[in-house]
Enzyme design. Structure first.
Site, PDB file in Angstrom:
ATOM      1  CG  ASN A   9      22.418  26.631  25.236  1.00  0.00           C
ATOM      2  OD1 ASN A   9      22.683  25.990  26.250  1.00  0.00           O
ATOM      3  ND2 ASN A   9      22.058  27.905  25.271  1.00  0.00           N
ATOM      4  CE  LYS A  11      18.368  27.828  25.483  1.00  0.00           C
ATOM      5  NZ  LYS A  11      17.312  28.759  25.089  1.00  0.00           N
ATOM      6  CG  HIS A  95      22.111  32.129  26.066  1.00  0.00           C
ATOM      7  ND1 HIS A  95      20.838  32.413  26.501  1.00  0.00           N
ATOM      8  CD2 HIS A  95      21.978  31.339  24.978  1.00  0.00           C
ATOM      9  CE1 HIS A  95      19.978  31.796  25.704  1.00  0.00           C
ATOM     10  NE2 HIS A  95      20.643  31.130  24.776  1.00  0.00           N
ATOM     11  CD  GLU A  97      17.783  31.038  27.855  1.00  0.00           C
ATOM     12  OE1 GLU A  97      18.563  30.151  28.230  1.00  0.00           O
ATOM     13  OE2 GLU A  97      17.020  30.900  26.875  1.00  0.00           O
ATOM     14  CD  GLU A 167      21.180  32.102  20.836  1.00  0.00           C
ATOM     15  OE1 GLU A 167      21.073  30.953  20.388  1.00  0.00           O
ATOM     16  OE2 GLU A 167      21.126  32.360  22.052  1.00  0.00           O
ATOM     17  N   GLY A 173      12.986  30.296  22.096  1.00  0.00           N
ATOM     18  CA  GLY A 173      12.015  29.474  22.807  1.00  0.00           C
ATOM     19  C   GLY A 173      10.570  29.905  22.573  1.00  0.00           C
ATOM     20  CB  SER A 213      12.232  29.330  17.184  1.00  0.00           C
ATOM     21  OG  SER A 213      11.790  29.753  18.463  1.00  0.00           O
TER      22      SER A 213
HETATM   23  O1  LIG Z   1      18.689  30.083  23.088  1.00  0.00           O
HETATM   24  C1  LIG Z   1      18.854  29.352  22.135  1.00  0.00           C
HETATM   25  C2  LIG Z   1      20.129  28.681  21.901  1.00  0.00           C
HETATM   26  O2  LIG Z   1      21.130  29.191  22.716  1.00  0.00           O
HETATM   27  C3  LIG Z   1      17.731  29.083  21.200  1.00  0.00           C
HETATM   28  O3  LIG Z   1      16.760  28.386  21.865  1.00  0.00           O
HETATM   29  P1  LIG Z   1      15.512  27.751  21.050  1.00  0.00           P
HETATM   30  O4  LIG Z   1      16.132  27.003  19.889  1.00  0.00           O
HETATM   31  O5  LIG Z   1      14.855  26.857  22.038  1.00  0.00           O
HETATM   32  O6  LIG Z   1      14.690  28.901  20.603  1.00  0.00           O
END
Ligand SMILES: O=C(CO)COP(=O)(O)O
Length: 250
Positions: A9, A11, A95, A97, A167, A173, A213
């Protein structure tokens, strides 16, 4: 047998030139046919060029979001048919976010899931608890609610189009990963919950990815867990060597 999947992803990262560069490195480094299914999800502006660049590879392209309506006065939004018209038939929905910054509720997500399924699209459905939920031991309850309110309205047949991505928000992150045991425990809970609400066969066949992560140095251990079928990767998917290492982590 359910599929193992590694999905990147990206982003809101990478402009056109950066995307092209990352893609060429990924293609160069993907020397052997991957055992897992591999996907990347670029921004909307880079979807078509990514789809074109990966046409002759086994890597699939997914969108990061989609609107629930067919068309109309929704300035700035993208519909299922727009995605399909450029060859993209997989979409990430839910997601954390999108939930946190764009107020996507379980109800809105149910509509998005339904629209995707009606359009015969594959859905990577994301969900997961926040830190306070885990601290107060509510993580199973929260996850069950997210699944029940946004996903469990689909028909049994539609499950062949669903990929789940657990997740935990506190691991995204942050550099803090769920331990392989924590991931396994939640994935086993999810599979059991699906078996109870649908049936054993559906529960066994759905791929459940872990996200939060995941890095080349922790992926093997997490992916080795019985109910973890791969990962949805943020940060580490932006570097070709890391991403390919993750693809080869089974
Ligand atoms: O949100 C994520 C994948 O959709 C995970 O992000 P990270 O791998 O940067 O923690």
């Amino acid at each position: 047998m359910r599929k193992q999947i590694v999905a990147g992803n990206w982003k809101m990262n990478n402009d056109l030139a950066e995307t092209q560069e990352l893609l060429s490195h990924i293609k160069m480094q993907l020397v052997k046919k991957p055992e897992a299914e591999v996907m990347v999800a670029p921004s909307f502006t880079n979807l078509y060029s990514t789809f074109e660049a990966l046409k002759d590879t086994p890597i699939k392209v997914a969108a990061q979001n989609m609107h629930q309506s067919k068309s109309g006065a929704f300035t700035g939004e993208i519909s299922a048919s727009m995605l399909k018209s450029i060859g993209v038939t997989t979409v990430i929905l839910g997601h954390s976010e999108r939930r946190a910054h764009f107020h996507e509720t379980n109800d809105i997500l149910a509509e998005k899931v339904n629209t995707a399924i009606e359009n015969d699209m594959e859905v990577i459905f994301c969900f997961g608890e926040e830190l306070q939920d885990r601290k107060s031991d509510k993580h199973f309850e929260v996850v069950e609610k997210q699944l029940k309110e946004s996903l469990y309205q689909i028909s049994e047949d539609a499950w062949s189009k669903v990929i789940l991505a657990y997740e935990p928000v506190w691991a995204i992150g942050t550099g803090e990963t769920a331990s392989p045991e924590q991931a396994q425990e939640m994935h086993a809970f999810i599979r059991k919950n699906i078996a109870e609400n649908f049936n054993e066969e559906i529960a066994e066949n759905v791929s459940i990815l872990y996200g939060g992560s995941v890095k080349p140095n922790n992926a093997k251990e997490i992916f080795a867990k019985k109910d973890v079928d791969g990962g949805l990767i943020g940060g580490a998917s932006l570097k070709a060597t890391d991403f390919i290492a993750l693809v080869n982590s089974f």
